[in-house]
Enzyme design. Structure first.
Site, PDB file in Angstrom:
ATOM      1  N   THR A 329       0.818  -1.214   0.000  1.00 37.48           N
ATOM      2  CA  THR A 329       0.000   0.000   0.000  1.00 37.48           C
ATOM      3  C   THR A 329       0.855   1.269   0.000  1.00 37.48           C
ATOM      4  O   THR A 329       0.585   2.220  -0.742  1.00 37.48           O
ATOM      5  CB  THR A 329      -0.929   0.011   1.225  1.00 37.48           C
ATOM      6  OG1 THR A 329      -1.751  -1.166   1.208  1.00 37.48           O
ATOM      7  CG2 THR A 329      -1.817   1.245   1.227  1.00 37.48           C
ATOM      8  N   GLN A 359      -6.452  -1.843  -1.850  1.00 36.57           N
ATOM      9  CA  GLN A 359      -5.705  -0.644  -1.471  1.00 36.57           C
ATOM     10  C   GLN A 359      -4.925  -0.105  -2.674  1.00 36.57           C
ATOM     11  O   GLN A 359      -4.089  -0.812  -3.242  1.00 36.57           O
ATOM     12  CB  GLN A 359      -4.738  -0.959  -0.327  1.00 36.57           C
ATOM     13  CG  GLN A 359      -5.415  -1.376   0.961  1.00 36.57           C
ATOM     14  CD  GLN A 359      -5.551  -2.879   1.107  1.00 36.57           C
ATOM     15  OE1 GLN A 359      -5.739  -3.587   0.120  1.00 36.57           O
ATOM     16  NE2 GLN A 359      -5.477  -3.371   2.343  1.00 36.57           N
ATOM     17  N   GLN A 381     -10.390   2.395  -2.839  1.00 36.59           N
ATOM     18  CA  GLN A 381      -9.961   2.134  -1.461  1.00 36.59           C
ATOM     19  C   GLN A 381      -8.619   2.809  -1.199  1.00 36.59           C
ATOM     20  O   GLN A 381      -7.691   2.720  -1.994  1.00 36.59           O
ATOM     21  CB  GLN A 381      -9.850   0.624  -1.223  1.00 36.59           C
ATOM     22  CG  GLN A 381      -9.496   0.264   0.212  1.00 36.59           C
ATOM     23  CD  GLN A 381      -9.566  -1.231   0.482  1.00 36.59           C
ATOM     24  OE1 GLN A 381     -10.100  -1.994  -0.319  1.00 36.59           O
ATOM     25  NE2 GLN A 381      -9.032  -1.653   1.611  1.00 36.59           N
ATOM     26  N   ASP A 382      -8.534   3.517  -0.040  1.00 32.50           N
ATOM     27  CA  ASP A 382      -7.285   4.170   0.389  1.00 32.50           C
ATOM     28  C   ASP A 382      -6.812   5.242  -0.600  1.00 32.50           C
ATOM     29  O   ASP A 382      -5.625   5.325  -0.928  1.00 32.50           O
ATOM     30  CB  ASP A 382      -6.174   3.136   0.591  1.00 32.50           C
ATOM     31  CG  ASP A 382      -6.418   2.242   1.798  1.00 32.50           C
ATOM     32  OD1 ASP A 382      -7.453   2.398   2.453  1.00 32.50           O
ATOM     33  OD2 ASP A 382      -5.566   1.381   2.062  1.00 32.50           O
ATOM     34  N   ASP A 403     -12.284   3.550   3.484  1.00 35.98           N
ATOM     35  CA  ASP A 403     -11.166   4.217   4.180  1.00 35.98           C
ATOM     36  C   ASP A 403     -10.438   5.182   3.252  1.00 35.98           C
ATOM     37  O   ASP A 403      -9.196   5.236   3.234  1.00 35.98           O
ATOM     38  CB  ASP A 403     -10.165   3.182   4.708  1.00 35.98           C
ATOM     39  CG  ASP A 403     -10.815   2.083   5.527  1.00 35.98           C
ATOM     40  OD1 ASP A 403     -11.874   2.331   6.112  1.00 35.98           O
ATOM     41  OD2 ASP A 403     -10.257   0.968   5.577  1.00 35.98           O
ATOM     42  N   ARG A 471     -14.163   4.707  10.470  1.00 31.44           N
ATOM     43  CA  ARG A 471     -13.978   3.593  11.394  1.00 31.44           C
ATOM     44  C   ARG A 471     -12.563   3.654  11.953  1.00 31.44           C
ATOM     45  O   ARG A 471     -11.664   4.226  11.329  1.00 31.44           O
ATOM     46  CB  ARG A 471     -14.236   2.255  10.705  1.00 31.44           C
ATOM     47  CG  ARG A 471     -13.327   1.947   9.524  1.00 31.44           C
ATOM     48  CD  ARG A 471     -13.587   0.546   8.997  1.00 31.44           C
ATOM     49  NE  ARG A 471     -12.750   0.225   7.837  1.00 31.44           N
ATOM     50  CZ  ARG A 471     -12.586  -1.007   7.368  1.00 31.44           C
ATOM     51  NH1 ARG A 471     -13.189  -2.032   7.953  1.00 31.44           N
ATOM     52  NH2 ARG A 471     -11.813  -1.223   6.315  1.00 31.44           N
ATOM     53  N   TRP A 473      -9.105   2.720  12.466  1.00 38.58           N
ATOM     54  CA  TRP A 473      -8.029   1.887  11.937  1.00 38.58           C
ATOM     55  C   TRP A 473      -7.059   1.487  13.044  1.00 38.58           C
ATOM     56  O   TRP A 473      -6.588   0.349  13.108  1.00 38.58           O
ATOM     57  CB  TRP A 473      -7.290   2.656  10.832  1.00 38.58           C
ATOM     58  CG  TRP A 473      -6.123   1.943  10.233  1.00 38.58           C
ATOM     59  CD1 TRP A 473      -5.962   0.591  10.069  1.00 38.58           C
ATOM     60  CD2 TRP A 473      -4.938   2.544   9.695  1.00 38.58           C
ATOM     61  NE1 TRP A 473      -4.761   0.326   9.455  1.00 38.58           N
ATOM     62  CE2 TRP A 473      -4.112   1.494   9.216  1.00 38.58           C
ATOM     63  CE3 TRP A 473      -4.505   3.863   9.552  1.00 38.58           C
ATOM     64  CZ2 TRP A 473      -2.877   1.739   8.621  1.00 38.58           C
ATOM     65  CZ3 TRP A 473      -3.277   4.093   8.950  1.00 38.58           C
ATOM     66  CH2 TRP A 473      -2.475   3.044   8.498  1.00 38.58           C
TER      67      TRP A 473
END
Length: 568
Positions: A329, A359, A381-382, A403, A471, A473
Site C-alpha cells: 500500500t 488498497q 480504497q485508500d 477508508d 472507522r 483503523w
C-alpha cells in the site's frame, strides 16, 4: 525598540526559560525523592548510600512517561541534572535503538523467502531512516527553547516525535499478510524503540503542560518569531504567494511541463530532477493540461516544491498500482510527497486500479506543512494517505470507497467535497480511517464546512449500500467533523467498527454543528469513544488552534479560516 534592546530581551527571556525548565525538573525531583522512603534528599552524586541528584533528575524527567522502566534504563548512565541534556540523551537512545533494528532487519530481509516480505523490509528501511532523521533534528533543537513562542516550539517537537511513532507503525503495517513470523520479529525488534519514542513525546508534552500552567506563552509579545523550525518557504518568496493567490497573473515558474513538447520537459519527473540540491526557495513547476501517466515522487529533503496545473480536470497525474497487483500500500501512490513545504494547486491525482484493486493510493503525503488548493484526489480504497506531520486541504475534492482518507497526520480539510463511490459487491464504504496510536500524538482528521456526498452509481444501487463517516483503523483513531453537510445516504449509526470491539472505547470521534439529512445524532452509535463536542471543544479544533502555529498557511496566499466558518 532598537536591535540591541531586542537582543537583550531575547537573552533575558531565554535565560528565564532555561531557569524555569531547570526549576520545573527540580520541583518534580523533590516530589520523586519525597516518595522514595528511606532516601536521603541531600545525597550527593558521589555516594553516601542515598539517591544521587542525577538519578533523581532521571526519575523526574521519566515521571510523565508511560514506560518508566525503559526510560530510566536508557538514561541510567547519565551524569547530568540538565533537563535539556537528559531529553537529548533520551532521543539519542531511541536513535541508537532504531538503528539496531535497521541492522537486524537487513539480516531478516536477506533470509526472507518471498518478495512480499522483502518489500516490507524495504519499507522499514525507508521509514525508519526518516524516524531517525526526525529524532536527530528534535535532539538538535531541544536546547533552543523560546518562551516567546511556547506553543509553536513545543508543537514542532510533538509533530516530529509523533511522526517517529507513525513511521515505526508504518514499518509494522508493511508486514500485513506476509508469510512466516517476520512480522512478529519486526515488532520485537521495535518494541524498545517504540517505548523510547513514546517516552520522548511524553517528556515534550509534559514540558508544554507545565509551561502552560505557568502562563509563559506571551512573554515576548505577538511579533516574535519561533526559533525552532525554519520559516515556511512562502515567507521567503512573495513571488510564489502572488502565483498562488492571483490565477490571472502571468506565470514565471522555474520549470514548465507539457506533454506536447511546448514546455521545458515532457514529464514531471524530469522537472523534479532539476531542483537544486539544498534548495532554499520555492521551486514552482507549472504543469500544462494533459493526462500524465507517471508515478511522481518528491524526495525527502527536496523542500518547497510547488506544482501548479491548469485545473484538476485538465491537469491530471494518473497511475494504477494496487495491493491486489502485488504492490505494498505504501508504494501504490501515484504521487508521493516526502519533502516539506510542498504545495499543489489546480491539479488532479488519481489511481485507476478500481475497487477490485483494493488498497490503491492516489496521493501519499509524508512531508510536513503540505498545502493543497483546488485539487482532485480520486480513487477507490485508500485514495488519500495523509501519512504524517501537518497537512492543509482547501476547496478540494476527494473520492473513494473504503477508508479513502486514512493515515496519522494532523490533516485539516476546509470547504472540501468528499464523494463516496460504488464499491464491490458486499462491501460498505467509510470516508475516514484515522491511525493514531499514541495518546500524546498530534494526529487527527478534521473536516470543517465540507460536503459529504455520493456519486449517482452509489445512490442508484439496490439494496442501498451502507456508508459511514469513518472507522477506527488504530486504537486511538481521532476524527472531528464540524459545520459540514452530511448526505442522507450515511447510515444513522454514523460510525462503523473496524473489527469486533477494537478501539470502540479508545477512539475519539466527534460531530459539531453539522447539517443535512445524514447529520442527525439521535441514532448514532454510543461507544465510549463517541464524544460530545461542546462549543469550547469545537473551538479548540478550529485550524488556528489545532495547528498551534499556522504561519505556514497564512503566508502561503491561499484561502484560510483559522476559526469557525460561515456556513450555508
Amino acid at each position: 525598540m532598537g536591535d540591541s534592546d531586542g537582543n537583550k530581551k531575547k537573552i533575558i527571556v531565554g535565560g528565564m526559560a532555561s531557569v524555569l525548565l531547570v526549576a520545573m525538573v527540580v520541583c518534580v525531583t523533590i516530589g520523586v525523592s519525597g516518595r522514595n522512603s528511606g532516601g536521603d534528599a541531600a545525597a550527593s552524586n558521589s555516594g553516601g548510600g542515598g539517591v544521587s541528584t542525577s538519578t533523581k533528575a532521571v526519575q523526574a524527567i521519566c515521571s510523565p512517561t508511560d514506560y518508566k522502566e525503559t526510560c530510566e534504563s536508557s538514561l541510567s548512565g547519565a551524569n547530568t541534572t540538565d533537563p535539556k541534556e537528559l531529553i537529548r540523551l533520551a532521543f539519542n537512545a531511541a536513535v541508537n535503538n532504531i538503528g539496531d533494528a535497521i541492522k537486524n532487519s537487513t539480516l531478516f530481509k536477506d533470509a526472507a523467502a518471498d518478495s512480499s516480505t522483502k518489500d516490507a523490509f524495504d519499507i522499514c528501511d525507508d521509514v525508519l531512516g526518516s524516524a531517525i532523521d526526525d529524532l536527530k533534528r528534535a535532539g538538535d533543537k531541544v536546547g533552543e527553547f523560546d518562551a516567546t513562542k511556547v506553543d509553536e516550539y513545543v508543537e514542532d517537537l510533538k509533530v516530529w516525535l509523533s511522526a517517529v511513532i507513525t513511521y515505526q507503525e508504518t514499518c509494522i503495517d508493511a508486514f500485513e499478510n506476509t508469510t512466516g513470523d517476520t512480522a512478529e520479529k519486526m515488532k520485537n525488534l521495535l518494541k524498545t524503540a517504540r517505548e523510547l519514542s513514546s517516552n520522548g513525546l511524553a517528556m515534550v508534552s509534559d514540558v508544554s503542560s507545565i509551561i502552560g500552567q505557568l502562563q509563559l506563552g506571551n512573554l515576548g509579545g505577538s511579533t516574535s518569531r519561533r526559533l525552532l523550525s525554519e520559516d515556511p518557504y512562502w515567507i521567503k518568496s512573495p513571488h510564489t504567494r502572488r502565483l498562488l493567490s492571483a490565477a490571472a497573473a502571468p506565470l514565471k515558474p522555474n520549470a514548465v511541463v507539457a506533454l506536447d513538447g511546448s514546455g521545458q520537459f515532457k514529464t514531471i519527473k524530469d522537472a523534479i530532477n532539476t531542483i537544486p540540491k539544498k534548495n532554499t526557495q520555492p521551486f514552482v513547476i507549472f504543469i500544462k493540461a494533459g493526462l500524465y501517466k507517471e508515478h511522481v515522487e518528491i524526495p525527502k529533503k527536496v523542500n518547497g516544491v510547488v506544482m501548479i496545473g491548469e485545473g484538476p480536470l485538465k491537469t491530471r497525474i494518473t497511475g494504477s498500482k494496487s495491493y491486489a497487483g502485488g504492490v505494498k500500500t505504501f508504494h501504490t501512490a501515484t504521487v508521493a510527497v516526502n519533502g516539506e513545504d510542498f504545495m499543489a494547486k489546480d491539479i488532479g491525482f488519481e489511481n485507476t486500479a478500481g475497487a477490485e484493486g483494493h488498497q490503491a493510493v492516489a496521493l501519499r503525503v509524508s512531508g510536513d506543512r503540505a498545502i493543497f488548493l483546488n485539487v482532485a484526489i480520486d480513487g477507490y480504497q485508500d485514495t488519500l494517505y495523509a501519512h504524517n506531520y501537518r497537512q492543509y486541504y482547501r476547496d478540494s475534492t476527494i473520492s473513494g470507497t473504503i477508508d479513502f482518507i486514512f493515515g496519522d497526520s494532523l490533516a485539516y480539510f476546509q470547504n472540501c467535497k468528499f464523494i463516496v463511490r460504488k464499491p464491490m459487491d458486499n462491501q460498505a464504504c467509510m470516508v475516514t480511517a484515522q491511525g493514531r496510536v499514541d495518546p500524546r500524538s498530534v494526529g487527527a482528521i478534521v473536516i470543517q464546512n465540507g460536503d459529504i456526498t455520493a456519486e449517482p452509481a452509489f445512490l442508484a444501487t439496490t439494496p442501498p449500500i451502507d456508508a459511514y463517516l469513518g472507522r477506527p483503523w488504530k486504537e486511538l483513531s481521532r476524527t472531528i467533523i464540524m459545520q459540514t453537510n452530511i448526505g442522507g445516504f450515511i447510515a444513522p449509526e454514523g460510525w462503523s467498527p473496524w473489527m469486533g470491539n477494537f478501539a470502540l472505547d479508545t477512539c475519539y470521534y466527534g460531530e459539531y454543528q453539522n447539517r443535512g439529512a445524514g447529520s442527525g445524532l439521535a441514532k448514532r452509535v454510543t461507544w465510549k469513544g463517541i464524544k460530545k463536542i461542546t462549543p469550547e471543544i469545537a473551538l479548540s479544533w478550529t485550524a488556528g488552534l489545532a495547528f498551534k502555529g499556522d504561519d505556514w498557511i497564512k503566508t502561503a496566499g491561499v484561502p484560510y479560516n483559522p476559526s469557525f466558518m460561515q456556513t450555508l
